[in-house]
Design a protein around this motif. Structure first.
Motif, PDB file in Angstrom:
ATOM      1  N   GLU A 269      39.778  10.442   6.304  1.00 29.22           N
ATOM      2  CA  GLU A 269      40.382  10.554   4.969  1.00 29.22           C
ATOM      3  C   GLU A 269      41.290  11.779   4.888  1.00 29.22           C
ATOM      4  OE1 GLU A 269      37.008   8.394   2.144  1.00 29.22           O
ATOM      5  OE2 GLU A 269      36.917  10.558   2.485  1.00 29.22           O
ATOM      6  N   ASP A 270      40.871  12.870   5.521  1.00 32.22           N
ATOM      7  CA  ASP A 270      41.717  14.061   5.553  1.00 32.22           C
ATOM      8  C   ASP A 270      43.024  13.755   6.271  1.00 32.22           C
ATOM      9  OD1 ASP A 270      41.771  17.124   5.110  1.00 32.22           O
ATOM     10  OD2 ASP A 270      42.321  16.916   7.220  1.00 32.22           O
ATOM     11  N   ALA A 271      42.944  12.950   7.333  1.00 35.90           N
ATOM     12  CA  ALA A 271      44.157  12.564   8.058  1.00 35.90           C
ATOM     13  C   ALA A 271      45.076  11.718   7.177  1.00 35.90           C
ATOM     14  CB  ALA A 271      43.791  11.804   9.327  1.00 35.90           C
ATOM     15  N   GLN A 272      44.511  10.869   6.318  1.00 38.91           N
ATOM     16  CA  GLN A 272      45.340  10.095   5.384  1.00 38.91           C
ATOM     17  C   GLN A 272      46.140  11.024   4.470  1.00 38.91           C
ATOM     18  OE1 GLN A 272      42.428   7.484   3.468  1.00 38.91           O
ATOM     19  NE2 GLN A 272      43.345   5.696   4.472  1.00 38.91           N
ATOM     20  N   THR A 273      45.458  12.031   3.944  1.00 43.04           N
ATOM     21  CA  THR A 273      46.141  12.989   3.058  1.00 43.04           C
ATOM     22  C   THR A 273      47.224  13.745   3.803  1.00 43.04           C
ATOM     23  OG1 THR A 273      44.123  13.255   1.742  1.00 43.04           O
ATOM     24  CG2 THR A 273      45.797  14.980   1.538  1.00 43.04           C
ATOM     25  N   MET A 322      49.184   1.761  15.481  1.00 46.35           N
ATOM     26  CA  MET A 322      48.951   1.225  14.147  1.00 46.35           C
ATOM     27  C   MET A 322      50.107   1.652  13.251  1.00 46.35           C
ATOM     28  SD  MET A 322      45.633   1.673  11.666  1.00 46.35           S
ATOM     29  CE  MET A 322      45.451   0.660  10.190  1.00 46.35           C
ATOM     30  N   ALA A 323      50.532   0.752  12.369  1.00 47.55           N
ATOM     31  CA  ALA A 323      51.582   1.100  11.411  1.00 47.55           C
ATOM     32  C   ALA A 323      51.036   2.118  10.414  1.00 47.55           C
ATOM     33  CB  ALA A 323      52.062  -0.152  10.674  1.00 47.55           C
ATOM     34  N   LEU A 324      51.814   3.122  10.128  1.00 53.06           N
ATOM     35  CA  LEU A 324      51.387   4.181   9.222  1.00 53.06           C
ATOM     36  C   LEU A 324      50.994   3.626   7.851  1.00 53.06           C
ATOM     37  CD1 LEU A 324      51.076   7.169   8.432  1.00 53.06           C
ATOM     38  CD2 LEU A 324      53.522   7.211   7.945  1.00 53.06           C
ATOM     39  N   ALA A 329      46.735   2.583   3.725  1.00 51.75           N
ATOM     40  CA  ALA A 329      46.185   1.611   2.773  1.00 51.75           C
ATOM     41  C   ALA A 329      44.705   1.315   3.013  1.00 51.75           C
ATOM     42  CB  ALA A 329      46.986   0.307   2.834  1.00 51.75           C
ATOM     43  N   LEU A 330      44.120   1.862   4.091  1.00 47.26           N
ATOM     44  CA  LEU A 330      42.728   1.563   4.429  1.00 47.26           C
ATOM     45  C   LEU A 330      41.766   2.098   3.370  1.00 47.26           C
ATOM     46  CD1 LEU A 330      42.537   2.391   8.252  1.00 47.26           C
ATOM     47  CD2 LEU A 330      42.418   0.122   7.199  1.00 47.26           C
ATOM     48  N   ASP A 331      40.758   1.295   3.059  1.00 50.49           N
ATOM     49  CA  ASP A 331      39.621   1.750   2.263  1.00 50.49           C
ATOM     50  C   ASP A 331      38.563   2.229   3.251  1.00 50.49           C
ATOM     51  OD1 ASP A 331      37.449   2.189   0.660  1.00 50.49           O
ATOM     52  OD2 ASP A 331      37.391   0.173  -0.226  1.00 50.49           O
ATOM     53  N   LEU A 332      38.599   3.497   3.573  1.00 51.59           N
ATOM     54  CA  LEU A 332      37.733   4.015   4.632  1.00 51.59           C
ATOM     55  C   LEU A 332      36.263   3.984   4.234  1.00 51.59           C
ATOM     56  CD1 LEU A 332      39.986   6.970   5.803  1.00 51.59           C
ATOM     57  CD2 LEU A 332      39.477   4.882   7.066  1.00 51.59           C
ATOM     58  N   GLY A 333      35.977   4.086   2.944  1.00 47.49           N
ATOM     59  CA  GLY A 333      34.593   4.001   2.497  1.00 47.49           C
ATOM     60  C   GLY A 333      33.965   2.666   2.837  1.00 47.49           C
ATOM     61  N   ALA A 334      34.763   1.608   2.818  1.00 44.92           N
ATOM     62  CA  ALA A 334      34.250   0.277   3.144  1.00 44.92           C
ATOM     63  C   ALA A 334      34.022   0.113   4.644  1.00 44.92           C
ATOM     64  CB  ALA A 334      35.232  -0.789   2.648  1.00 44.92           C
TER      65      ALA A 334
END
Length: 356
Positions: A269-273, A322-324, A329-334
């Motif tokens: 999630e930190d990487a997403q941010t 993987m496309a950025l 858009a991933l729901d990492l919690g799921a």
């Protein structure tokens, strides 16, 4: 760490508690169990001393050392036969072989040094999991305080996976400091809140257009941290570069004792941010590339949506892509309940991406 001093840190009565738990194992005599526990104590203390971690004295329970640690037959003889005259180096080597056959340890020899890995046994799994886990937080990599600790655990992993003697902490430390000058905001650590010691690390590296062809060549041509080569095969892009379309995950690692779904998801999630912030500097950023060298890392990247794009003809490494936009858009919690961490906890350190 002096093998003659382990009783001071983990007294014989504490050792006996562990020995007695092992005696129901087929083929494991009390003598072999005693040798195994003393070896376990020694390697755990040796690891903690090398990492400059403070420990209570005496210890109340043992942690499992991470990965392979050097232990000569002479050291093993001192551990196994401390109060006996018949303990030769050869006898200690034979005892190590018996412990390997019993599934208590793994052993490897690189031509110079014998290295031992303590296996996490079912008898102690619950105790290990019940141990209090220090609080952690994700933070910016500090080249002044984090370089040496991170370089040390990266070197252990690379030397174990690649068995490359030239892959030293010094070489890695130089590379980390160079990267911190080139693009410091792309380097992050998972940090213990009590000691501030880094226990996880990742690097997102915006790649110059002139280096993008590397992602379509043999993966081994882009290895960097795990080699002794001073020339970086990948050039960093400068903020504002409109030709930069790719980010390279150059490293992504967590120490096994901190390997939990929550920690993994927290770093992802930190990487997403961070990637969202990078898009402001590189408006045309759209591709994520990484290198994978271990089955666990393949499982993790596949669960996120990465797919293979190139296999190395000579080494067990390959590119994944993987496309950025898909990653953001991933729901990492799921995804967290589906994570499989068995491979990671049986290796020295998790090194999901970018041995480069």
């Amino acid at each position: 760490m002096n093998p003659e001093c382990i009783d001071q840190h983990f007294p014989p009565n504490q050792q006996s508690r562990y020995i007695n738990q092992l005696l129901n194992r087929v083929g494991l005599t009390r003598r072999r169990a005693q040798c195994f526990v003393r070896l376990w104590v020694y390697l755990f203390l040796k690891e903690q001393q090398a990492a400059q971690r403070s420990l209570p004295s005496p210890l109340r329970q043992l942690g499992v050392p991470q990965g392979f640690l050097p232990c000569t037959h002479r050291e093993a003889a001192v551990l196994f036969y401390e109060d006996q005259d018949r303990g030769s180096d050869r006898a200690a080597g034979l005892m190590l072989d018996k412990l390997v056959a019993l599934g208590l340890i793994n052993k490897q020899f690189d031509g110079n040094t014998t290295c031992i890995q303590i296996c996490l046994l079912p008898e102690f799994q619950a105790e290990s999991e019940a141990a209090e886990q220090p609080t952690t937080a994700i933070d910016t990599f500090n080249p002044r305080t984090d370089t040496i600790p991170v370089a040390n655990f990266l070197a252990r992993t690379y030397n174990w996976l690649n068995r490359i003697p030239d892959c030293t902490s010094h070489q890695i430390a130089k590379t980390l400091r160079r990267w911190s000058q080139q693009y410091p905001q792309g380097m992050r650590v998972l940090r213990r809140c009590d000691t501030l010691h880094p226990v996880g690390f990742y690097v997102l590296y915006p790649t110059a257009a002139s280096s993008e062809e590397r992602f379509f060549m043999a993966p081994s041509k882009s290895l960097h941290l795990s080699t002794a080569n001073d020339v970086d095969p990948i050039e960093v892009a400068q903020p504002g570069d409109l030709t930069c379309t790719s980010v390279f995950v150059r490293s992504w690692m967590i120490e096994p004792s901190f390997m939990t779904p929550d920690q993994v998801i927290g770093m992802l999630e930190d990487a997403q941010t961070l990637l969202q912030d990078m898009q402001q500097q590189f408006p045309n950023l759209c591709d994520i590339h990484t290198l994978v060298v271990h089955p666990f890392h393949e499982e993790l990247t596949l669960s996120l949506g990465f797919h293979k794009t190139g296999q190395d003809p000579q080494m067990p490494v390959y590119w994944m892509y993987m496309a950025l936009d898909r990653y953001l858009a991933l729901d990492l919690g799921a995804i967290a309940p589906k994570l499989k961490l068995s491979y990671a906890t049986n290796t020295q350190d998790l090194a999901f991406a970018g041995r480069s």
